[in-house]
Design a protein around this motif. Structure first.
Motif, PDB file in Angstrom:
ATOM      1  N   ALA A  37       0.888  -1.257  -0.094  1.00 24.12           N
ATOM      2  CA  ALA A  37      -0.173   0.022  -0.059  1.00 24.12           C
ATOM      3  C   ALA A  37       0.717   1.211  -0.020  1.00 24.12           C
ATOM      4  CB  ALA A  37      -0.973  -0.045   1.144  1.00 24.12           C
ATOM      5  N   LEU A  38       1.951   1.168   0.720  1.00 23.97           N
ATOM      6  CA  LEU A  38       2.736   2.405   0.648  1.00 23.97           C
ATOM      7  C   LEU A  38       3.622   2.668  -0.772  1.00 23.97           C
ATOM      8  CD1 LEU A  38       4.807   2.130   3.940  1.00 23.97           C
ATOM      9  CD2 LEU A  38       3.270   3.817   3.392  1.00 23.97           C
ATOM     10  N   ASP A  39       3.777   1.394  -1.287  1.00 27.61           N
ATOM     11  CA  ASP A  39       4.339   1.466  -2.714  1.00 27.61           C
ATOM     12  C   ASP A  39       3.442   2.083  -3.529  1.00 27.61           C
ATOM     13  OD1 ASP A  39       6.943   0.580  -2.018  1.00 27.61           O
ATOM     14  OD2 ASP A  39       6.551  -1.370  -2.393  1.00 27.61           O
ATOM     15  N   ARG A  94      10.815  -0.322  11.482  1.00 24.85           N
ATOM     16  CA  ARG A  94      10.829  -0.321  10.129  1.00 24.85           C
ATOM     17  C   ARG A  94       9.621   0.122   9.443  1.00 24.85           C
ATOM     18  NH1 ARG A  94      13.488  -4.928  10.791  1.00 24.85           N
ATOM     19  NH2 ARG A  94      12.071  -6.378  10.125  1.00 24.85           N
ATOM     20  N   MET A  95       8.572  -0.279   9.927  1.00 22.00           N
ATOM     21  CA  MET A  95       7.241   0.209   9.668  1.00 22.00           C
ATOM     22  C   MET A  95       7.121   1.672   9.674  1.00 22.00           C
ATOM     23  SD  MET A  95       4.806  -2.982  10.705  1.00 22.00           S
ATOM     24  CE  MET A  95       3.177  -2.239  10.458  1.00 22.00           C
ATOM     25  N   TYR A  96       7.388   2.300  11.025  1.00 18.77           N
ATOM     26  CA  TYR A  96       7.390   3.644  11.241  1.00 18.77           C
ATOM     27  C   TYR A  96       8.064   4.345  10.235  1.00 18.77           C
ATOM     28  CZ  TYR A  96       8.199   8.056  13.354  1.00 18.77           C
ATOM     29  OH  TYR A  96       8.439   9.556  13.597  1.00 18.77           O
ATOM     30  N   ALA A 100       7.407   7.147   7.572  1.00 16.11           N
ATOM     31  CA  ALA A 100       7.882   8.656   7.588  1.00 16.11           C
ATOM     32  C   ALA A 100       8.603   8.851   6.245  1.00 16.11           C
ATOM     33  CB  ALA A 100       8.923   8.539   8.817  1.00 16.11           C
ATOM     34  N   ALA A 101       8.977   7.857   5.342  1.00 17.16           N
ATOM     35  CA  ALA A 101       9.533   8.099   4.190  1.00 17.16           C
ATOM     36  C   ALA A 101       8.614   8.414   3.011  1.00 17.16           C
ATOM     37  CB  ALA A 101      10.548   7.073   3.832  1.00 17.16           C
ATOM     38  N   SER A 105       1.332   8.985   2.542  1.00 13.49           N
ATOM     39  CA  SER A 105       0.590   8.213   3.636  1.00 13.49           C
ATOM     40  C   SER A 105       0.170   8.949   4.966  1.00 13.49           C
ATOM     41  CB  SER A 105       1.641   7.141   4.292  1.00 13.49           C
ATOM     42  OG  SER A 105       2.814   7.623   5.038  1.00 13.49           O
ATOM     43  N   PHE A 106       0.748  10.263   5.124  1.00 15.64           N
ATOM     44  CA  PHE A 106       0.669  11.136   6.362  1.00 15.64           C
ATOM     45  C   PHE A 106      -0.826  11.340   6.656  1.00 15.64           C
ATOM     46  CE2 PHE A 106       5.016  13.309   6.070  1.00 15.64           C
ATOM     47  CZ  PHE A 106       5.557  12.238   6.153  1.00 15.64           C
ATOM     48  N   PRO A 107      -1.826  11.485   5.590  1.00 15.52           N
ATOM     49  CA  PRO A 107      -2.915  11.810   6.122  1.00 15.52           C
ATOM     50  C   PRO A 107      -3.986  10.565   6.460  1.00 15.52           C
ATOM     51  CG  PRO A 107      -2.583  12.630   3.816  1.00 15.52           C
ATOM     52  CD  PRO A 107      -1.447  12.008   4.414  1.00 15.52           C
ATOM     53  N   HIS A 108      -3.171   9.419   6.034  1.00 20.91           N
ATOM     54  CA  HIS A 108      -4.080   8.189   6.602  1.00 20.91           C
ATOM     55  C   HIS A 108      -3.393   7.340   7.563  1.00 20.91           C
ATOM     56  CE1 HIS A 108      -5.498   8.946   2.339  1.00 20.91           C
ATOM     57  NE2 HIS A 108      -4.135   9.062   1.791  1.00 20.91           N
ATOM     58  N   ILE A 109      -2.362   7.610   8.008  1.00 22.87           N
ATOM     59  CA  ILE A 109      -1.804   6.630   8.959  1.00 22.87           C
ATOM     60  C   ILE A 109      -1.028   7.520  10.150  1.00 22.87           C
ATOM     61  CG2 ILE A 109      -0.010   6.155   7.738  1.00 22.87           C
ATOM     62  CD1 ILE A 109      -0.271   3.309   9.102  1.00 22.87           C
ATOM     63  N   ASN A 110      -1.115   7.405  11.331  1.00 18.34           N
ATOM     64  CA  ASN A 110      -0.390   7.838  12.391  1.00 18.34           C
ATOM     65  C   ASN A 110       0.519   6.809  12.973  1.00 18.34           C
ATOM     66  OD1 ASN A 110       0.716   9.739  14.318  1.00 18.34           O
ATOM     67  ND2 ASN A 110      -1.064   9.713  15.697  1.00 18.34           N
ATOM     68  N   ALA A 111       1.732   6.570  12.450  1.00 18.12           N
ATOM     69  CA  ALA A 111       2.426   5.257  12.903  1.00 18.12           C
ATOM     70  C   ALA A 111       3.128   5.837  14.066  1.00 18.12           C
ATOM     71  CB  ALA A 111       3.631   5.102  11.690  1.00 18.12           C
ATOM     72  N   THR A 112       3.641   4.899  14.958  1.00 16.49           N
ATOM     73  CA  THR A 112       4.104   5.035  16.354  1.00 16.49           C
ATOM     74  C   THR A 112       5.912   4.874  16.076  1.00 16.49           C
ATOM     75  OG1 THR A 112       2.388   4.223  17.599  1.00 16.49           O
ATOM     76  CG2 THR A 112       4.246   4.427  18.814  1.00 16.49           C
TER      77      THR A 112
END
Length: 136
Positions: A37-39, A94-96, A100-101, A105-112
């Motif tokens: 999904a990130l790709d 690694r997921m975070y 971050a890279a 994805s920023f509007p869709h997820i708030n990773a820890t």
């Protein structure tokens, strides 16, 4: 004449990528679905399918890792359990880092960010190994 065929090939590739991400998620391969999904979002930031799958895949994958960490923290401390804890925090970090890279994805997820926990897990494993070595 070449432009329409290139456009169709591109459209097919994007459609195939979305189906692949969705299929990975449906098959329970949450880690792979997350990175896929990130790709997809890197290639096409307004990809609605990837945007909807991303937070779900992140939650499922991170829950799996956190549950594994919690299970490893029960009972007596062993080298194997410390390694499990480290590997799982490493996967979470690694997921975070991947989120971050990927600005799309920023509007869709708030990773820890698990950097602190990862460092502590590395230190605990190193201290355990050191203590075992001095025993010998």
């Amino acid at each position: 004449m070449k432009n329409p065929s290139i456009l169709l090939l591109l459209l097919f590739t994007v459609t195939l990528a979305c189906k692949s991400t969705k299929k990975l998620f449906e098959d329970g391969q949450y880690d792979k679905a997350f990175y896929s999904a990130l790709d997809d979002l890197k290639k096409k930031p307004d990809n609605a399918t990837a945007a909807s799958i991303l937070p779900q895949a992140y939650n499922e994958a991170s829950t799996k890792y956190i549950n594994s960490i919690e299970a490893a923290k029960t009972g007596s401390v062993t080298l194997q359990k410390l390694d499990v804890i480290y590997r799982n925090y490493s996967a979470l970090q690694r997921m975070y880092d991947a989120v971050a890279a990927t600005p799309a994805s920023f509007p869709h997820i708030n990773a820890t960010n698990y950097n602190t926990e990862l460092s502590e897990a590395a230190e605990n494993a190193a201290a355990f190994r050191y203590a075992r070595a001095t025993d010998f």
